[in-house]
Design a protein around this motif. Structure first.
Motif, PDB file in Angstrom:
ATOM      1  N   GLY A  95      22.611 -52.470 -85.685  1.00 49.45           N
ATOM      2  CA  GLY A  95      21.819 -53.650 -85.990  1.00 49.45           C
ATOM      3  C   GLY A  95      21.210 -53.582 -87.375  1.00 49.45           C
ATOM      4  N   ASP A  96      20.361 -54.568 -87.664  1.00 49.95           N
ATOM      5  CA  ASP A  96      19.712 -54.642 -88.972  1.00 49.95           C
ATOM      6  C   ASP A  96      18.294 -54.084 -88.869  1.00 49.95           C
ATOM      7  OD1 ASP A  96      18.549 -55.264 -91.330  1.00 49.95           O
ATOM      8  OD2 ASP A  96      18.835 -57.439 -91.197  1.00 49.95           O
ATOM      9  N   TYR A 155      21.992 -36.698 -88.967  1.00 56.66           N
ATOM     10  CA  TYR A 155      21.304 -35.421 -89.196  1.00 56.66           C
ATOM     11  C   TYR A 155      19.777 -35.559 -89.084  1.00 56.66           C
ATOM     12  CZ  TYR A 155      19.695 -31.188 -91.536  1.00 56.66           C
ATOM     13  OH  TYR A 155      19.040 -30.016 -91.832  1.00 56.66           O
ATOM     14  N   GLN A 156      19.230 -36.548 -89.769  1.00 57.20           N
ATOM     15  CA  GLN A 156      17.765 -36.744 -89.703  1.00 57.20           C
ATOM     16  C   GLN A 156      17.319 -37.018 -88.262  1.00 57.20           C
ATOM     17  OE1 GLN A 156      14.840 -37.455 -92.383  1.00 57.20           O
ATOM     18  NE2 GLN A 156      14.063 -36.838 -90.376  1.00 57.20           N
ATOM     19  N   SER A 161      21.378 -37.282 -96.318  1.00 62.85           N
ATOM     20  CA  SER A 161      20.278 -37.004 -97.245  1.00 62.85           C
ATOM     21  C   SER A 161      20.187 -35.513 -97.559  1.00 62.85           C
ATOM     22  CB  SER A 161      18.948 -37.467 -96.651  1.00 62.85           C
ATOM     23  OG  SER A 161      18.982 -38.834 -96.345  1.00 62.85           O
ATOM     24  N   THR A 164      15.353 -44.451 -93.958  1.00 64.31           N
ATOM     25  CA  THR A 164      16.074 -43.477 -94.787  1.00 64.31           C
ATOM     26  C   THR A 164      17.037 -44.169 -95.748  1.00 64.31           C
ATOM     27  OG1 THR A 164      17.829 -43.088 -93.155  1.00 64.31           O
ATOM     28  CG2 THR A 164      15.857 -41.718 -92.986  1.00 64.31           C
ATOM     29  N   ALA A 165      16.659 -45.371 -96.185  1.00 66.07           N
ATOM     30  CA  ALA A 165      17.386 -46.096 -97.233  1.00 66.07           C
ATOM     31  C   ALA A 165      16.316 -46.715 -98.135  1.00 66.07           C
ATOM     32  CB  ALA A 165      18.269 -47.182 -96.618  1.00 66.07           C
ATOM     33  N   GLU A 195      14.075 -44.616 -86.353  1.00 61.96           N
ATOM     34  CA  GLU A 195      14.669 -44.330 -87.661  1.00 61.96           C
ATOM     35  C   GLU A 195      15.544 -45.518 -88.076  1.00 61.96           C
ATOM     36  OE1 GLU A 195      17.632 -41.142 -89.901  1.00 61.96           O
ATOM     37  OE2 GLU A 195      18.039 -41.683 -87.834  1.00 61.96           O
ATOM     38  N   THR A 241      20.831 -44.628 -89.567  1.00 63.51           N
ATOM     39  CA  THR A 241      21.323 -43.454 -88.828  1.00 63.51           C
ATOM     40  C   THR A 241      22.203 -42.568 -89.697  1.00 63.51           C
ATOM     41  OG1 THR A 241      21.464 -44.902 -86.896  1.00 63.51           O
ATOM     42  CG2 THR A 241      22.494 -42.727 -86.701  1.00 63.51           C
ATOM     43  N   GLN A 299      28.167 -43.993 -97.981  1.00 69.38           N
ATOM     44  CA  GLN A 299      26.832 -43.527 -97.624  1.00 69.38           C
ATOM     45  C   GLN A 299      26.730 -42.025 -97.810  1.00 69.38           C
ATOM     46  OE1 GLN A 299      24.635 -45.764 -97.330  1.00 69.38           O
ATOM     47  NE2 GLN A 299      26.163 -47.386 -97.323  1.00 69.38           N
ATOM     48  N   LEU A 318      30.112 -46.413 -89.079  1.00 66.73           N
ATOM     49  CA  LEU A 318      29.215 -45.252 -89.064  1.00 66.73           C
ATOM     50  C   LEU A 318      28.507 -45.120 -87.721  1.00 66.73           C
ATOM     51  CD1 LEU A 318      27.209 -44.948 -92.400  1.00 66.73           C
ATOM     52  CD2 LEU A 318      28.525 -43.169 -91.248  1.00 66.73           C
ATOM     53  N   GLN A 346      26.075 -50.380 -90.268  1.00 67.58           N
ATOM     54  CA  GLN A 346      27.533 -50.343 -90.452  1.00 67.58           C
ATOM     55  C   GLN A 346      28.212 -49.898 -89.159  1.00 67.58           C
ATOM     56  OE1 GLN A 346      29.450 -49.138 -93.970  1.00 67.58           O
ATOM     57  NE2 GLN A 346      27.557 -48.612 -95.037  1.00 67.58           N
ATOM     58  N   ILE A 353      18.735 -46.870 -85.864  1.00 64.76           N
ATOM     59  CA  ILE A 353      19.536 -48.082 -86.110  1.00 64.76           C
ATOM     60  C   ILE A 353      20.436 -47.897 -87.328  1.00 64.76           C
ATOM     61  CG2 ILE A 353      19.456 -50.584 -86.465  1.00 64.76           C
ATOM     62  CD1 ILE A 353      16.598 -50.631 -85.642  1.00 64.76           C
ATOM     63  N   TYR A 381      15.901 -54.131 -90.819  1.00 66.11           N
ATOM     64  CA  TYR A 381      14.800 -54.971 -91.303  1.00 66.11           C
ATOM     65  C   TYR A 381      14.041 -55.596 -90.128  1.00 66.11           C
ATOM     66  CZ  TYR A 381      15.794 -54.864 -96.304  1.00 66.11           C
ATOM     67  OH  TYR A 381      15.937 -54.469 -97.608  1.00 66.11           O
TER      68      TYR A 381
HETATM   69  N1  SAH Z   1      19.355 -40.700 -92.121  1.00 70.21           N
HETATM   70  C1  SAH Z   1      20.682 -40.527 -92.648  1.00 70.21           C
HETATM   71  C2  SAH Z   1      20.760 -40.947 -94.107  1.00 70.21           C
HETATM   72  C3  SAH Z   1      21.685 -42.094 -94.205  1.00 70.21           C
HETATM   73  S1  SAH Z   1      21.882 -42.923 -95.728  1.00 70.21           S
HETATM   74  C4  SAH Z   1      21.197 -39.122 -92.436  1.00 70.21           C
HETATM   75  O1  SAH Z   1      20.437 -38.260 -91.973  1.00 70.21           O
HETATM   76  O2  SAH Z   1      22.368 -38.868 -92.703  1.00 70.21           O
HETATM   77  C5  SAH Z   1      21.206 -44.507 -95.323  1.00 70.21           C
HETATM   78  C6  SAH Z   1      21.847 -45.254 -94.178  1.00 70.21           C
HETATM   79  O3  SAH Z   1      21.105 -46.463 -93.988  1.00 70.21           O
HETATM   80  C7  SAH Z   1      23.293 -45.684 -94.409  1.00 70.21           C
HETATM   81  O4  SAH Z   1      24.092 -45.238 -93.374  1.00 70.21           O
HETATM   82  C8  SAH Z   1      23.209 -47.213 -94.440  1.00 70.21           C
HETATM   83  O5  SAH Z   1      24.361 -47.858 -93.929  1.00 70.21           O
HETATM   84  C9  SAH Z   1      21.988 -47.476 -93.588  1.00 70.21           C
HETATM   85  N2  SAH Z   1      21.326 -48.767 -93.800  1.00 70.21           N
HETATM   86  C10 SAH Z   1      21.107 -49.450 -94.964  1.00 70.21           C
HETATM   87  N3  SAH Z   1      20.453 -50.608 -94.722  1.00 70.21           N
HETATM   88  C11 SAH Z   1      20.227 -50.663 -93.374  1.00 70.21           C
HETATM   89  C12 SAH Z   1      19.614 -51.626 -92.499  1.00 70.21           C
HETATM   90  N4  SAH Z   1      19.090 -52.776 -92.952  1.00 70.21           N
HETATM   91  N5  SAH Z   1      19.575 -51.336 -91.181  1.00 70.21           N
HETATM   92  C13 SAH Z   1      20.105 -50.192 -90.681  1.00 70.21           C
HETATM   93  N6  SAH Z   1      20.706 -49.258 -91.455  1.00 70.21           N
HETATM   94  C14 SAH Z   1      20.775 -49.490 -92.783  1.00 70.21           C
END
Ligand code: SAH
Length: 216
Positions: free
Chosen positions: A136-137, A94-95, A65, A154-155, A87, A90, A62, A115, A112, A109, A139
């Motif tokens: 959690g998920d 940082y965000q 950003s 943020t994905a 959000e 996670t 990962q 993480l 992984q 949320i 979605y």
């Molecule tokens: N906001 C973060 C950017 C993380 S990158 C920051 O400031 O650093 C995107 C993150 O989204 C990854 O850690 C990834 O594992 C997570 N992610 C991807 N799909 C997801 C889902 N369905 N639910 C929760 N997190 C998810």
């Protein structure tokens, strides 16, 4: 101990100037970028990279950003103090800290486990204990704490999760990078009322994919 020295603060100020020069003009967002020590979110060895306006690997495949992207999305959220923000993704945390600096009540949320554990511990250590972390998920959103004033993903989302639109308050918005290819389009969905959603289209960005389900 994590230290935030004058040198770090100086580097941060330059980063803020760079982001401003790229078009971010919400002073509250720039102030939050100026406040949050981004080097806390990277391994020590990468300090020199912490204040470059670039994304960076944080482990578990990962990235943290790019600061410009964080600022851009935060600006689109139009946050007001005290708003409840969800959000998805996670990551480094940082965000989430930028949102907290702007006075939001932050729920975040991560899918992984590794993480989630690492970032939850970090946020406590660097004095952002009020950010509520969930494993959690994304979605599915966070039904138990809904509705939210604002939601930020943020994905890269291959589809717009219905649950996230449902869990928005009327008057709230969802900011989400949408698309199945390497480059995605930043979208903002404004929930006017329960049945009326307005969509706005912004610039292109590149995120790691939003994946389904949790990962142990
Ligand atoms: N906001 C973060 C950017 C993380 S990158 C920051 O400031 O650093 C995107 C993150 O989204 C990854 O850690 C990834 O594992 C997570 N992610 C991807 N799909 C997801 C889902 N369905 N639910 C929760 N997190 C998810």
């Amino acid at each position: 101990m994590l230290a935030d020295t004058y040198r770090h603060k100086g580097m941060r100020k330059k980063l803020v100037d760079e982001i401003r020069s790229k078009g971010i003009d919400d002073e509250r967002v720039l102030e939050a970028i100026n406040k949050v020590p981004r080097h806390f979110f990277l391994d020590k060895a990468f300090l020199e990279f912490a204040y470059e306006d670039k994304a960076f690997p944080i482990g578990s495949e990962q990235t943290i950003s790019q600061p410009y992207t964080v600022a851009y999305m935060t600006q689109l959220l139009n946050l007001k103090k005290g708003e409840k923000v969800l959000e998805i993704g996670t990551g480094s945390g940082y965000q989430a800290c930028i949102l907290a600096e702007m006075g939001a009540k932050v729920f975040t949320i991560e899918r992984q486990r590794a993480l989630y554990d690492k970032t939850k511990a970090l946020l406590r250590k660097i004095s952002y204990p009020f950010i509520k972390c969930f494993y959690g998920d994304g979605y599915k959103g966070l039904e138990a704490y809904a509705p939210f004033d604002k939601i930020i993903v943020t994905a890269a989302a291959p589809e717009i999760p219905d649950a996230l639109i449902e869990q928005l308050k009327p008057g709230g918005c969802l900011v989400i990078p949408y698309g199945r290819s390497k480059v995605q389009q930043m979208l903002r969905f404004n929930k006017i009322d329960a049945d009326t959603i307005e969509k706005e289209v912004f610039d292109h960005f590149s995120f790691v994919p939003m994946l389904k389900g949790k990962k142990e």
